[in-house]
Design an enzyme around this catalytic site. Structure first.
Site, PDB file in Angstrom:
ATOM      1  N   ASP A   1      -8.214  -6.471   9.735  1.00 55.03           N
ATOM      2  CA  ASP A   1      -9.568  -5.850   9.989  1.00 55.03           C
ATOM      3  C   ASP A   1     -10.894  -6.732   9.819  1.00 55.03           C
ATOM      4  O   ASP A   1     -11.683  -6.489  10.434  1.00 55.03           O
ATOM      5  CB  ASP A   1      -9.550  -4.539   8.919  1.00 55.03           C
TER       6      ASP A   1
ATOM      7  N   LYS B   1       0.696  -1.175  -0.012  1.00 51.52           N
ATOM      8  CA  LYS B   1       0.023  -0.089   0.159  1.00 51.52           C
ATOM      9  C   LYS B   1       0.824   1.337  -0.042  1.00 51.52           C
ATOM     10  O   LYS B   1       0.573   2.215   0.641  1.00 51.52           O
ATOM     11  CB  LYS B   1      -1.080  -0.068   1.267  1.00 51.52           C
TER      12      LYS B   1
END
Length: 499
Positions: free
Chosen positions: A237, A202
């Site tokens: 997550d 990312k």
């Protein structure tokens, strides 16, 4: 020939910019054939027809995907590297029950922003008394700096957030603060509160962290800041979403993220994990992180998917993610429109440079165009003009909506088949544990939340695969922002103190 657009009333979760709403694209006059179809539309029609055929997800295709998902799950649980699915052990053996009490924090690091959160828990009577959070942007130089610089920056923000603690937020006497740490980067987890960073993704290129325990890095940084806090749970997550949803509903067994990326986790019996050597679980259960984005068996792929994959940073990998997640749906549509523009005059003689630019067209644009129910598809025309520079007429706009719907439909239905594959695997191991009672699948992520057609296609696929009787027991429920509170709840569940 006309193109029917079956859409529910417009819900503009992705509002157009002021300029795109006010600006009217140039309308092109078109010549028509004797059948009433414009010449430009007729030339593009074979491309659409082939796309729809290649993307088709009839019941046998969905069933194959569900069966293959279940098979790959078993292979991944048997041995590391046994299938495309990593089936990562989360070491979360205890889920929130509602009895948790006290003040707990959460830190969510998954991109260029991170979030700090605190919640005061009051047990079954009061549940969540209060919650507050702050979001912090990570400067570019920190993303390319050293490990110490990154974690010092995070710990400093956390320390400043702690200084504002007050009101309903009360730390019990003689206790240190505890936090859950949601860390959405590739980690080899070694316990509930430790994990080795495999690599940064990312856009991060922080030196000195890969190969290190990221919990130790954060704990050391908090120490340097003089912050009396420890990480009591390291989760991703998806796992945090399951925990957050389970706190309110004991029937939650699966969690799925459908946003820019995608993943799924579920509650598994430790007896069904051959590769789990020596780990004891008091509950006999644990959460397994499937990393299902890597699944690839039997997916209906098009030439546009293969081209996009070949040009990606990870060719041949994450194929399920590339067909169902928000990062890629808009890009697939863009590639189809480029082909149509090249082989017909659907959008005029010239192909705008912006249309040829990868990832110009986003999935939010796709959703907005699918939700346009106006007679002249005005919003579709505005988006095409504003985002890609393309002029359009009503026929070409209808064609674009059909392309959007084809790609969204395939994505939603494949995601639904993946969910059924997980449920199927769980049911095969313990008859009646899933299909014999109410079972909840907690969903989160912007794609699922903001794309109503995609959501409908997903639920339709689940119902088709399971049949009306069994599917009536399976509840697919949106758990908005469950990952933030979920990490704090897991910190509470794994606290060193008794509740």
């Amino acid at each position: 020939m006309s193109f029917a657009v079956n859409s529910p009333p417009a819900v503009r979760h992705f509002p157009l910019s002021r300029s795109s709403v006010c600006r009217t694209p140039r309308v092109t006059m078109v010549a028509r054939s004797t059948t009433g179809v414009s010449v430009s539309t007729a030339a593009a029609l074979p491309i659409l027809t082939k796309l729809q055929n290649d993307c088709a997800t009839p019941l046998p295709v969905l069933r194959h995907v569900a069966d293959a998902m279940a098979t790959d799950m078993r292979a991944g649980l048997a041995v590391d590297g046994g299938s495309d699915l990593k089936m990562i052990l989360s070491y979360v053996d205890s889920l929130p029950t509602g009895n948790e009490r006290g003040l707990f924090y959460a830190l969510d690091l998954g991109g260029t922003n991170f979030r700090v959160l605190r919640t005061q828990l009051g047990g079954k009577e009061e549940r969540v008394i209060d919650t507050e959070f702050e979001q912090v942007s990570i400067p570019q130089d920190i993303m390319f700096g050293t490990s110490e610089e990154l974690f010092d920056f995070i710990a400093s923000a956390l320390a400043n957030f702690v200084k504002k603690e007050g009101g309903k937020f009360v730390l019990q006497k003689d206790r240190s603060r505890e936090t859950g740490f949601t860390f959405s980067f590739p980690v080899k987890q070694t316990s509930i509160d430790s994990g080795i960073l495999m690599k940064w993704t990312k856009g991060f290129a922080v030196s000195g962290t890969p190969g290190k325990d990221i919990v130790a890095c954060l704990n050391e940084a908090m120490g340097r800041q003089g912050l009396n806090m420890r990480v009591s749970a390291l989760v991703n997550d998806t796992v945090a979403t399951l925990a957050g949803a389970r706190y309110w509903d004991d029937d939650v067994m699966v969690a799925v993220i459908l946003g820019t990326g995608t993943n799924a986790c579920y509650v598994e019996s430790v007896d069904a994990i051959p590769k789990l050597h020596g780990h004891k679980s008091i509950s006999g259960k644990t959460i397994v992180n499937t990393e299902w984005g890597a699944f690839s068996n039997g997916l209906p792929l098009t030439e546009f998917d293969r081209e996009m994959d070949a040009e990606s940073i990870n060719p041949g990998e994450q194929l399920f993610e590339k067909t169902i997640s928000g990062m890629y749906l808009g890009e697939i549509v863009r590639r189809v429109l480029v082909r149509m523009a090249e082989e017909s005059s659907l959008f005029g003689k010239d192909i705008p440079k912006r249309l040829r630019t990868p990832f110009t067209l986003g999935t939010p644009n796709i959703s907005s165009m699918q939700q346009d129910t106006s007679d002249d598809l005005e919003a579709v025309g505005s988006i095409l003009y504003e985002v890609t520079g393309m002029d359009s007429n009503l026929d070409s706009r209808k064609m674009v909506v059909e392309v959007c719907d084809t790609i969204a439909k395939r994505g939603g239905r494949l995601a639904g088949a993946g969910i059924v594959g997980i449920l199927q695997k769980m049911e095969e191991d313990s008859k009646g544990i899933v299909f014999g009672k109410r079972t909840v699948v907690a969903m989160d992520g912007g794609l699922y939340e903001h794309h109503p057609q995609y959501k409908r296609y997903l639920k339709d696929a689940v119902k088709e695969l399971l049949g009306p009787e069994i599917s009536s027991n399976v509840v697919i429920e949106h758990s908005k922002d469950g990952s933030g509170i979920g990490a704090a709840l897991l910190a509470a569940t794994n606290s060193i103190y008794e509740h």
